[in-house]
Design an enzyme around this catalytic site. Sequence first.
Site, PDB file in Angstrom:
ATOM      1  N   LYS A 144      -2.441   5.740 -10.944  1.00  0.00           N
ATOM      2  CA  LYS A 144      -3.763   5.455 -10.389  1.00  0.00           C
ATOM      3  C   LYS A 144      -4.766   5.160 -11.498  1.00  0.00           C
ATOM      4  CE  LYS A 144      -3.699   7.914  -5.948  1.00  0.00           C
ATOM      5  NZ  LYS A 144      -2.321   8.374  -5.910  1.00  0.00           N
ATOM      6  N   ARG A 149       4.600  -1.219  -1.426  1.00  0.00           N
ATOM      7  CA  ARG A 149       5.683  -1.033  -0.448  1.00  0.00           C
ATOM      8  C   ARG A 149       5.148  -1.372   0.933  1.00  0.00           C
ATOM      9  NH1 ARG A 149       3.571   3.377   1.958  1.00  0.00           N
ATOM     10  NH2 ARG A 149       2.572   4.958   0.667  1.00  0.00           N
TER      11      ARG A 149
END
Length: 668
Positions: free
Chosen positions: A117, A293
Amino acid sequence: MPFASVLIANRGEIACRIIRSCRALGIRTIAVYSDADASAQHARLADVAVHIGGSSPRESYLRPEAIIQAALATGAQAIHPGYGFLSENADFADAVVQAGLVFIGPSAASMRKMGSKAGAKELMQAAQVPVVPGYTGEDQSRERLAAEAERIGYPLMIKAAHGGGGKGMRIVRSTAEFLPNLDSCQREAANAFGRDRVLLERYVETPRHIEIQVFGDSHGTVIHLNERECSAQRRYQKVIEESPSPFLTPDRRTEMGAAAVLAARAIDYVNAGTVEFIVGPGGDFYFMEINTRLQVEHPVTEAVTGLDLVEWQLRVAAGEPLPRTQKQIESRGHAIEVRLYAEDPEAGFLPGSGRIDRLELPTGLPGVRIDAGVIEGDTVSVFYDPMIAKLIVHAPDRPQALARMGDALARSRIEGPKSNIEFLERLIRHPAVVEASIDTGYLDRHLDQVLPGARTAPPALVAAAAAAVLLSESANVHAQARGSAEPDSPWALADSWRGGHAGDRLLVLDGPGGRFELHVQGSGGDYAVRIGEQRIDVRDAQLGADELSLRIDGQLRRLRCRVDGARVLLHDGSERWTFSQRPAFEFEGETSSGDRDRLRAPMPGRIVLVNVQAGDAVEAEQVLLVMEAMKMELSLRAVRAGVVEVVQVAAGDFVEADSVLIRLESEQ
């Protein structure tokens, strides 16, 4: 056809979902399964299923070498990772390619750019995608993190840098709260993701969570498929997902779509991905992360666009160009998704496990889609996420979609482990959802508004339950009479008929609000019911396969109704009510006041932290230990004040459900 055969490196609902698209394309599917999933639906649905290890994810679904070996042994050409497990593991993606197989997802290089992140935020900032102010540095010392927290200012968010799914996240509102929350976040991150690095960022009050579905191909094209709003959350876990967002204006939608495409281009993105944004009350938006994803909530995008995103994934992975251009993407109507979990909302959403004794889902209804990974009789395993199914509805507009969702939930039934169906029913009727004003923290602030809590069944519903019991009994009696040696004899009917006066039957029902004693006269759907001093007149009661119609004190009512033996389930259109018939003259012995001296494990799990030792004085609600179960950390608290007599576990121990973990000295 993109591929001849695909191995699915996942389980449960998403594996079944991928199998469905592959089958439509004529692609042979290979499933992998663990010890716990030997009889699982995904293994049964696939053309071939390969055992890859023990029940724990680390022994099976998190073993890259076992999955790749299974693919090679079965002749698979590609591997679809689904979501969760290894789906965002860049090393796994590299290993798949090195084995001569195709990874159905983005490149490992793109994943690595988004795998942290902290790194992702820095990259987006350089690409001029709006980001929230914060700290993403490599210096993870407590002193540096505390100093950065003071610089950013409170409230702020601590996030696991390599996390997801709501794990490893804490909101901190003051200096005093920072270090304890930092320790907890780092511990949870290390347990869930193997790395304890965190990042800090400004916490946007009353934000919305809006994400953009993106798709890129290997020919340099990147487009977006519009947005999903996921602002209804509990502890950072999405509860309701919908598309389109009722908050966005057309101009803001265009801006966010362009920013999402820019973010995807910045990392040379190929295949399906989701760019998540935090959106302030004024419409200002900031990049949060890219999920590299397929998302759990992808069906709502499929519903409004009419596209099959798994098919797109397969085609793009095979080198085909995107099937449509940006201008060809259209959105029709409104779609909403909720997730049906085995969990107990009234016990802090404690995850459940065990056999599903009854599973009724509204299949075959117009505009309703079910994505499930289990059927009735299957077991919800303690080793994996307790999701049972996803319920998706599509309608011409949002009000109709909410109404359709309410009807679909009313038709749903899960027995065995407790479920969140009733919680979801109350939530979709809540004004904050209906009016589309909910923010990501609303449920955590006002959870009591959507939990059933203490309630008492109205007398009219109790009388309706009694009528259902009597009609069901009458139907059974007549069925038995028809099967007797003398079916035409009046004595073959054991229906409590009396000569000379009306029979007065005592009927006892347990239900919301306690035990109800009813005195009932009548038969054949016409009853005079007395509950205490209140009298209720029931007329023309008729019991169908799944509904009860009757007149209660002259008012015609229609209720969803199921009678299973001694149990009656009623749904009045907004809430469900369950009653159990009890013997009229049952002996009532003493009931236990509860384990006030013992702290027990609510479910199987691993002890990660013990905060007390024998001889310690503790207060009521004090956290005595922390355990990890079903991918969550659970804080177990003292039920009363007292002195610890003995601690029977240590950090690292695996314990079974209901095990005694700590004993307090007996109350005098």
